[in-house]
Design a protein around this motif. Structure first.
Motif, PDB file in Angstrom:
ATOM      1  N   ILE A 181      -6.186  -6.040   0.596  1.00 57.66           N
ATOM      2  CA  ILE A 181      -6.189  -5.030  -0.455  1.00 57.66           C
ATOM      3  C   ILE A 181      -7.468  -5.207  -1.254  1.00 57.66           C
ATOM      4  N   LEU A 185       0.830  -1.211   0.000  1.00 54.28           N
ATOM      5  CA  LEU A 185       0.000   0.000   0.000  1.00 54.28           C
ATOM      6  C   LEU A 185       0.860   1.255   0.000  1.00 54.28           C
ATOM      7  N   LYS A 204      -6.607   0.086   0.147  1.00 50.97           N
ATOM      8  CA  LYS A 204      -6.682  -0.637   1.419  1.00 50.97           C
ATOM      9  C   LYS A 204      -8.013  -1.360   1.524  1.00 50.97           C
TER      10      LYS A 204
END
Length: 162
Positions: free
Chosen positions: A133, A113, A125
Motif C-alpha cells: 500500500i 484496498l 495500491k
C-alpha cells in the motif's frame, strides 16, 4: 555542474544528504547541487510566487498529515510495517505492508484496498513491482482525508488482527 560529472560524486558519500534538482540559471544538461544535513532542505523556503503564510500553512499541514498516518503505523505493533528504513522514509509518499507473523499478507492488503475503496479512499495500491500500500500526502490531500484514512486503518487493524 554537467551531468557527465555526476559519476565523480561518489566521493561525497560521507555527506548526510545530497539533493540533485534542476535550478533556474543552468543550461540544458546541467543540474544544481544542494547539500544539506536534512531531507527537509527542499522545503525550507517558499517559492517566489507563494506568500510566506500560505507556505507555513502548507508545511504545518504536511507535518500533521505525516504524523497522523505514521502514528497509526507506529502503534500497530507490526501489523502495518514500512519497508523503508525510517531515516529514508518520505514524508509525502509512504509505502507500507500489512503483516501477519512478520510476513506481508497480500490477501489482507487486497481486503484493505477493497474496504478502503468502499469508503472513497482510493489510489492506495502500491507500486506493481513491490506491492503493498502506498499513501501519497500531496498538498491536494486534506488533513481531514488523512484523518479518515488513519481512522480506517485503526478500525481495519482491530477487525483483522489475529
Amino acid at each position: 555542474l554537467p551531468l557527465s560529472s555526476l559519476s565523480s560524486l561518489s566521493s561525497l558519500s560521507s555527506l548526510s544528504s545530497l539533493s540533485l534538482r534542476a535550478t533556474s540559471g543552468h543550461s540544458e544538461g546541467q543540474v544544481g547541487i544542494q547539500h544539506s544535513t536534512s531531507m527537509e532542505c527542499l522545503y525550507s523556503q517558499p517559492g517566489p510566487q507563494m506568500d510566506p503564510e500560505t507556505w507555513r500553512t502548507m508545511e504545518r499541514n504536511r507535518v500533521a498529515k505525516f504524523q497522523s498516518l505514521i502514528s497509526v503505523i507506529d502503534q500497530s505493533g507490526g501489523f502495518y510495517r514500512i519497508p523503508v528504513e525510517r531515516r529514508f522514509c518520505s514524508h509525502v509518499n509512504i509505502p507500507f505492508r500489512i503483516t501477519v507473523a512478520g510476513e506481508a499478507n497480500s490477501d489482507l492488503e487486497a481486503k484493505f484496498l477493497s474496504d478502503a475503496a468502499a469508503l472513497g479512499l482510493v489510489q492506495l495500491k502500491g507500486h506493481r513491482s513491490v506491492g503493498g500500500i502506498r499513501v501519497c500526502l500531496y498538498n491536494a490531500i486534506s488533513c481531514e482525508d488523512v484523518q479518515k484514512l488513519a481512522s480506517f486503518m485503526s478500525h481495519f487493524m482491530l477487525q483483522n488482527r489475529n
